[in-house]
Enzyme design. Sequence first.
Site, short mmCIF file in Angstrom:
data_model
loop_
_atom_site.label_atom_id
_atom_site.label_comp_id
_atom_site.label_asym_id
_atom_site.label_seq_id
_atom_site.Cartn_x
_atom_site.Cartn_y
_atom_site.Cartn_z
CE LYS A 75 9.10 1.33 1.30
NZ LYS A 75 8.10 2.23 0.77
CD GLN A 97 5.27 4.81 2.04
OE1 GLN A 97 6.38 4.35 1.74
NE2 GLN A 97 4.22 4.05 2.26
CG ASP A 138 6.15 1.34 -4.46
OD1 ASP A 138 6.55 0.36 -3.81
OD2 ASP A 138 5.78 2.41 -3.95
#
Length: 291
Positions: A52, A96, A119
């Site tokens: 990322k 994450q 997300d």
Amino acid sequence: MKLIDGKEIANQVKEEIKKEVSQIIDNDEKAPHLAAVLVGEDPASQTYVKNKEKACKRVGMISSVYNMSAETSQKELLETVDFLNNDPEIDGFIVQLPLPDHIDEDTIIQSIKPGKDVDGFHPVNLGKMMLGQPAFLSATPNGIMELLERSNIDTEGKHCVVLGRSNIVGRPISVLMSQKEKPGNATVTVCHSRTHNLEEYIKQADILIAAIGKQEFVTADMVKDNVVVIDVGIHRVTDDTKEKGYRLVGDVDFEGVKKKASAITPVPGGVGPMTIATLLKNTLKAAKKEV
Ligand code: NAP
């Protein structure tokens, strides 16, 4: 048979984002900023976060990573989320997953400000998606819709059969495929482990989206001619002929099914590469306050 090339499409999306970001910078505005919180040292998560960062750099976005030890308490993580929620420099961030067992993932996801939840896992974003309102869509379903649209796959009035009903893939993609929009307007059947006569449904699919997490489960004899196949599955198979000692396969037997399909995504190189591209797209939307 048309190969739906996720790598190529992801590159197109990234190039478009890069152009927009450079326009933002040319206008003397701040480049979009994506932050990632990484708790613990899970190697797959570390790789994902590194990718990322690389992708952000490639399109001119700012990226930052908050590394926290595996012993971080839930309270400490909530404090970090609160800090990121309120930092005006950060447009969007992700925590994450998976998190260590002593931290409740739902509590953390729900503590993220929906306007920064790039997300797309917060219930507010999922609810808005259900209602067809502007929302951050999560990476995999968002990526699938992008693949269909950019490959000019006609979804209207088609029978779309989704294998799997997980919260991250099967359920949201079934909602998006039935939305009153393009792509969408499909008639959707969702199958899961309690579905009777699964093969009968698979055989009826004009568009088959396989996300059941079973290696090469869908074989050529199960599908009808000219089916469009989106294979979400990712499985490692030992292969000594490969440098890494393994190769990746999907939920679909690609070699067999491609002979009957009108279009199909490969594994790797299909749905997977879209994940980061769609995260960047969400970050740009967050910076532009479009959600
Ligand atoms: P998951 O949470 O394990 O869900 C699997 C779904 O398939 C469940 O709904 C399950 O039914 C259903 N299922 C399992 N066995 C079945 C069977 N024999 N017949 C019918 N339905 C069955 O998986 P997921 O997280 O959605 O992921 C699915 C696959 O996609 C995995 O291989 C994963 O690694 C991959 N994935 C790839 C990406 C990407 O970027 N390419 C992203 C996410 C996931 P029940 O609900 O009844 O248990």
